[in-house]
Design a protein around this motif. Structure first.
Motif, PDB file in Angstrom:
ATOM      1  N   SER A  33     -29.585 -25.619  67.288  1.00  0.00           N
ATOM      2  CA  SER A  33     -28.064 -26.170  67.571  1.00  0.00           C
ATOM      3  C   SER A  33     -27.015 -25.426  66.975  1.00  0.00           C
ATOM      4  CB  SER A  33     -28.172 -27.522  66.664  1.00  0.00           C
ATOM      5  OG  SER A  33     -29.010 -28.444  67.128  1.00  0.00           O
ATOM      6  N   TRP A  34     -27.190 -24.599  65.855  1.00  0.00           N
ATOM      7  CA  TRP A  34     -26.117 -23.830  65.542  1.00  0.00           C
ATOM      8  C   TRP A  34     -25.736 -22.519  66.346  1.00  0.00           C
ATOM      9  CZ3 TRP A  34     -21.860 -23.995  62.940  1.00  0.00           C
ATOM     10  CH2 TRP A  34     -21.242 -22.822  62.650  1.00  0.00           C
ATOM     11  N   ASP A  35     -26.846 -21.967  67.061  1.00  0.00           N
ATOM     12  CA  ASP A  35     -26.722 -21.100  67.920  1.00  0.00           C
ATOM     13  C   ASP A  35     -25.937 -21.394  69.125  1.00  0.00           C
ATOM     14  OD1 ASP A  35     -28.343 -19.038  66.259  1.00  0.00           O
ATOM     15  OD2 ASP A  35     -30.041 -19.518  67.401  1.00  0.00           O
ATOM     16  N   VAL A  36     -26.323 -22.798  69.629  1.00  0.00           N
ATOM     17  CA  VAL A  36     -25.291 -23.152  70.898  1.00  0.00           C
ATOM     18  C   VAL A  36     -23.965 -23.437  70.398  1.00  0.00           C
ATOM     19  CG1 VAL A  36     -24.976 -25.026  72.304  1.00  0.00           C
ATOM     20  CG2 VAL A  36     -27.563 -24.256  71.708  1.00  0.00           C
ATOM     21  N   ILE A  37     -23.828 -23.846  69.272  1.00  0.00           N
ATOM     22  CA  ILE A  37     -22.153 -24.289  68.888  1.00  0.00           C
ATOM     23  C   ILE A  37     -21.716 -22.559  68.662  1.00  0.00           C
ATOM     24  CG2 ILE A  37     -21.040 -24.840  66.926  1.00  0.00           C
ATOM     25  CD1 ILE A  37     -22.979 -27.161  66.463  1.00  0.00           C
ATOM     26  N   ARG A  38     -22.295 -21.740  68.135  1.00  0.00           N
ATOM     27  CA  ARG A  38     -21.643 -20.551  67.740  1.00  0.00           C
ATOM     28  C   ARG A  38     -21.581 -19.810  69.168  1.00  0.00           C
ATOM     29  NH1 ARG A  38     -25.234 -16.912  64.468  1.00  0.00           N
ATOM     30  NH2 ARG A  38     -26.575 -16.941  66.380  1.00  0.00           N
ATOM     31  N   HIS A  39     -22.210 -20.084  70.062  1.00  0.00           N
ATOM     32  CA  HIS A  39     -21.930 -19.148  71.195  1.00  0.00           C
ATOM     33  C   HIS A  39     -20.677 -20.041  71.741  1.00  0.00           C
ATOM     34  CE1 HIS A  39     -22.391 -17.657  75.232  1.00  0.00           C
ATOM     35  NE2 HIS A  39     -22.536 -19.133  76.003  1.00  0.00           N
TER      36      HIS A  39
ATOM     37  N   VAL B 219     -20.627 -29.336  58.819  1.00  0.00           N
ATOM     38  CA  VAL B 219     -20.495 -28.561  60.225  1.00  0.00           C
ATOM     39  C   VAL B 219     -19.299 -28.203  60.569  1.00  0.00           C
ATOM     40  CG1 VAL B 219     -21.378 -28.731  62.436  1.00  0.00           C
ATOM     41  CG2 VAL B 219     -22.906 -29.488  60.439  1.00  0.00           C
ATOM     42  N   THR B 220     -18.245 -29.337  60.520  1.00  0.00           N
ATOM     43  CA  THR B 220     -17.039 -29.007  60.848  1.00  0.00           C
ATOM     44  C   THR B 220     -16.207 -27.787  60.277  1.00  0.00           C
ATOM     45  OG1 THR B 220     -16.839 -31.274  61.505  1.00  0.00           O
ATOM     46  CG2 THR B 220     -14.705 -30.020  61.323  1.00  0.00           C
ATOM     47  N   HIS B 221     -16.620 -27.694  58.939  1.00  0.00           N
ATOM     48  CA  HIS B 221     -15.982 -26.526  58.015  1.00  0.00           C
ATOM     49  C   HIS B 221     -16.696 -25.389  58.450  1.00  0.00           C
ATOM     50  CE1 HIS B 221     -14.562 -25.553  53.669  1.00  0.00           C
ATOM     51  NE2 HIS B 221     -14.489 -24.530  54.785  1.00  0.00           N
ATOM     52  N   MET B 222     -17.931 -25.285  58.796  1.00  0.00           N
ATOM     53  CA  MET B 222     -18.472 -24.160  59.190  1.00  0.00           C
ATOM     54  C   MET B 222     -18.115 -23.627  60.652  1.00  0.00           C
ATOM     55  SD  MET B 222     -22.419 -25.498  58.154  1.00  0.00           S
ATOM     56  CE  MET B 222     -23.173 -24.194  59.101  1.00  0.00           C
ATOM     57  N   GLU B 223     -17.938 -24.545  61.634  1.00  0.00           N
ATOM     58  CA  GLU B 223     -17.089 -24.136  62.780  1.00  0.00           C
ATOM     59  C   GLU B 223     -15.990 -23.576  62.630  1.00  0.00           C
ATOM     60  OE1 GLU B 223     -19.487 -27.817  65.549  1.00  0.00           O
ATOM     61  OE2 GLU B 223     -17.400 -28.030  64.657  1.00  0.00           O
ATOM     62  N   ALA B 224     -15.075 -24.099  61.848  1.00  0.00           N
ATOM     63  CA  ALA B 224     -13.759 -23.696  61.662  1.00  0.00           C
ATOM     64  C   ALA B 224     -13.819 -22.333  60.870  1.00  0.00           C
ATOM     65  CB  ALA B 224     -13.001 -24.644  60.431  1.00  0.00           C
ATOM     66  N   LEU B 225     -14.673 -22.005  59.905  1.00  0.00           N
ATOM     67  CA  LEU B 225     -14.697 -20.695  59.352  1.00  0.00           C
ATOM     68  C   LEU B 225     -15.017 -19.590  60.197  1.00  0.00           C
ATOM     69  CD1 LEU B 225     -16.768 -21.701  56.077  1.00  0.00           C
ATOM     70  CD2 LEU B 225     -14.186 -20.661  56.066  1.00  0.00           C
ATOM     71  N   LEU B 226     -16.022 -20.003  61.394  1.00  0.00           N
ATOM     72  CA  LEU B 226     -16.475 -19.116  62.245  1.00  0.00           C
ATOM     73  C   LEU B 226     -15.098 -18.898  63.230  1.00  0.00           C
ATOM     74  CD1 LEU B 226     -18.329 -17.290  63.837  1.00  0.00           C
ATOM     75  CD2 LEU B 226     -19.108 -19.464  65.195  1.00  0.00           C
ATOM     76  N   ALA B 227     -14.793 -19.676  63.493  1.00  0.00           N
ATOM     77  CA  ALA B 227     -13.377 -19.570  64.485  1.00  0.00           C
ATOM     78  C   ALA B 227     -12.484 -18.770  63.876  1.00  0.00           C
ATOM     79  CB  ALA B 227     -12.806 -20.913  64.867  1.00  0.00           C
ATOM     80  N   ASN B 228     -12.250 -18.803  62.490  1.00  0.00           N
ATOM     81  CA  ASN B 228     -11.170 -18.108  61.565  1.00  0.00           C
ATOM     82  C   ASN B 228     -11.654 -16.677  61.593  1.00  0.00           C
ATOM     83  OD1 ASN B 228      -8.893 -17.804  60.064  1.00  0.00           O
ATOM     84  ND2 ASN B 228     -10.254 -17.552  58.446  1.00  0.00           N
ATOM     85  N   SER B 229     -12.938 -16.689  61.556  1.00  0.00           N
ATOM     86  CA  SER B 229     -13.451 -15.156  61.054  1.00  0.00           C
ATOM     87  C   SER B 229     -13.452 -14.284  62.527  1.00  0.00           C
ATOM     88  CB  SER B 229     -14.938 -15.340  60.742  1.00  0.00           C
ATOM     89  OG  SER B 229     -15.697 -15.606  61.797  1.00  0.00           O
ATOM     90  N   ILE B 230     -13.424 -14.932  63.599  1.00  0.00           N
ATOM     91  CA  ILE B 230     -13.362 -13.948  64.751  1.00  0.00           C
ATOM     92  C   ILE B 230     -11.862 -14.052  65.383  1.00  0.00           C
ATOM     93  CG2 ILE B 230     -15.682 -14.548  65.445  1.00  0.00           C
ATOM     94  CD1 ILE B 230     -14.998 -16.439  67.620  1.00  0.00           C
ATOM     95  N   GLY B 231     -10.992 -14.652  64.661  1.00  0.00           N
ATOM     96  CA  GLY B 231      -9.641 -14.741  65.188  1.00  0.00           C
ATOM     97  C   GLY B 231      -9.127 -15.533  66.391  1.00  0.00           C
ATOM     98  N   LEU B 232     -10.030 -16.602  66.480  1.00  0.00           N
ATOM     99  CA  LEU B 232      -9.838 -17.632  67.279  1.00  0.00           C
ATOM    100  C   LEU B 232      -8.749 -18.293  66.831  1.00  0.00           C
ATOM    101  CD1 LEU B 232     -10.846 -18.560  70.112  1.00  0.00           C
ATOM    102  CD2 LEU B 232     -12.330 -20.208  69.164  1.00  0.00           C
ATOM    103  N   PRO B 233      -7.706 -18.669  67.773  1.00  0.00           N
ATOM    104  CA  PRO B 233      -6.522 -19.419  67.532  1.00  0.00           C
ATOM    105  C   PRO B 233      -6.735 -20.815  67.139  1.00  0.00           C
ATOM    106  CG  PRO B 233      -5.835 -18.122  69.484  1.00  0.00           C
ATOM    107  CD  PRO B 233      -7.357 -17.914  69.096  1.00  0.00           C
ATOM    108  N   ILE B 234      -6.271 -21.366  66.190  1.00  0.00           N
ATOM    109  CA  ILE B 234      -6.931 -22.702  65.809  1.00  0.00           C
ATOM    110  C   ILE B 234      -5.486 -23.809  65.799  1.00  0.00           C
ATOM    111  CG2 ILE B 234      -7.825 -24.170  63.755  1.00  0.00           C
ATOM    112  CD1 ILE B 234      -9.237 -21.721  62.914  1.00  0.00           C
ATOM    113  N   LEU B 235      -5.722 -24.947  66.451  1.00  0.00           N
ATOM    114  CA  LEU B 235      -4.755 -25.808  66.326  1.00  0.00           C
ATOM    115  C   LEU B 235      -5.241 -26.858  65.490  1.00  0.00           C
ATOM    116  CD1 LEU B 235      -3.488 -25.944  69.971  1.00  0.00           C
ATOM    117  CD2 LEU B 235      -2.506 -24.628  68.262  1.00  0.00           C
TER     118      LEU B 235
END
Length: 432
Positions: A41-47, A79-95
């Protein structure tokens, strides 16, 4: 756009946001929509996060589920926190959009403490993000829509699209994905037909739709209603004229150019690539330059002609008639009814279209044929056969078939054009 939130308390909010994003021709990515593919599941979410252009973060009453096995187990993060951390680590703009907590909402439970700490952490991340609060779901959907429209107007989506292309192409620059083959009716292969293309050919490229444009016009006029509601009450050309009348022609052209600037970093669709490889003559009412860029990608010489003397390119293999002008030349845009009337009076332009069409067959793809200039194209036909490609068979399309003597083919624009190219190439090989 990846939508991240807790499931239990914000499920309806996620669905409302997804509906709002689709109305703006933006693809929402929801965990509910992810299908098992053999990966964790996490591999899918990360992709999905790594291939998105924007990350929408929702925080409600709950901190969310903390995994006790697999990815993140033992870290104490949801999981929501983990998703946000990944987005932040790759520089994905967050709203971020945070639900306004009730005054009597528990604050001393472990879940509430983790939730509040997570919100503070998001707020402490790099500058450039903003946080909005919401109380009701419809309010949230409206705020997300307004934020995305703001990105359209400031051409931010263009920068995001250029940052990480997600389409996979083969060595010929074509989108490497499967497609459902369509049987091409007899009389249209090997006859040098004319392609008449509408917005349906470009919609999958992420172009702003008529609804999006109506909303942008509405925001300029402070109307405060959705594009669908505006278009249900007024014609697109009349809303555009209202902008021109109140704010001036320059603002009208700039609004359209900025909205369409979002796709300048996106490759043409498979349909565009197939179209320019198969048709020598293309007529379109689309403002975008995707047919031109499809020619450039494949080294095909082309020229583009719009009313009132606008010409680009000097190649002769493909000629593209843009009935409504192009965002590449904002002053060429045909937007209001007054513009359309002026374009209809360009007798030299229409004479060239008529001569080009002659008795050639015509294939109409992705077009509703509602405006006068589009219908005039069909009236310029000689004795050539006509084919109307639509995504579904319905009574209203039957009326169009009868009125303009068109045969019917049910298919998506991309599938039809790719199937046409395949049949065209097979016939060429047989002839050789």
């Amino acid at each position: 756009m990846f939508i991240s939130s807790t499931m239990k308390d914000l499920g309806d909010a996620r669905r409302a946001i997804a509906v709002r994003l689709r109305s703006l021709n933006v693809e929402p990515v929801n965990a509910e929509d992810m299908h098992p593919d053999g990966n964790s599941s996490w591999d899918v979410i990360r992709h999905e996060i790594e291939t998105s252009h924007l990350f929408i973060l929702l925080s409600g009453d709950s901190y969310g589920w903390v995994p006790n096995a697999g990815q993140g187990a033992g870290e104490g993060r949801s999981v929501t926190h983990m998703e946000a951390l990944l987005a932040n680590s790759i520089g994905l703009p967050i709203l971020p959009f945070f639900k306004r907590l009730a005054y009597d909402s528990p604050r001393d439970t472990e879940d509430a403490k983790a939730r509040d700490a997570f919100r503070r952490e998001v707020g402490d991340w790099e500058a450039g993000r903003f946080r909005q609060e919401f109380e009701w779901i419809d309010e949230l959907a409206s705020k997300v829509g307004d934020a995305v429209l703001d990105l359209f107007q400031r051409s931010v989506l263009r920068e995001l699209a250029e940052r990480k292309p997600t389409n996979r192409s083969d060595t010929n620059g074509r989108i490497a994905e499967d497609f459902a083959g369509v049987v091409i009716p007899e009389g249209f292969i090997g006859c040098d037909p004319v392609l008449f293309a509408g917005a349906g050919v470009s919609v999958s490229a992420g172009l702003p739709t008529a609804n999006v444009m109506a909303e942008l016009f509405g925001s300029r006029l402070s109307l405060g209603v959705s594009g669908e509601n505006i278009l249900a009450r007024h014609r697109f050309a009349d809303v555009a004229y209202a902008v021109e009348r109140r704010l001036g022609r320059a603002i009208l052209e700039a609004t359209i150019a900025q909205a369409f600037d979002v796709v300048q970093g996106v490759v043409p669709t498979a349909g565009h690539l197939s179209a320019v490889a198969s048709f020598s003559h293309i007529v379109t009412t689309n403002y975008d330059d995707l047919f031109e860029r499809a020619c450039i990608a494949q080294g095909i010489p082309f020229n583009v002609r719009s009313p009132n003397g606008f010409v680009r390119g000097d190649g002769r293999q493909v000629t593209i008639f843009q009935l409504d002008g192009s965002v590449s030349s904002p002053s060429s845009l045909i937007v209001t009814e007054e513009d359309a009337a002026k374009a209809r009076n360009d007798k030299n332009y229409w004479r060239k279209i008529s001569q080009m069409i002659g008795n050639r067959p015509m294939i109409v793809v992705g077009h509703s044929l509602r405006d006068d200039n589009a219908r005039r194209v069909l009236l310029e036909r000689g004795s050539g056969a006509g084919l109307y490609v639509s995504i579904a068979d319905n009574l209203m399309d039957d009326i169009v078939h009868d009125r303009f003597d068109l045969s019917e083919c049910v298919a998506t624009a991309d599938n039809f054009l790719r199937s046409y190219e395949s049949a065209h190439r097979n016939l060429t090989r047989l002839a050789d």
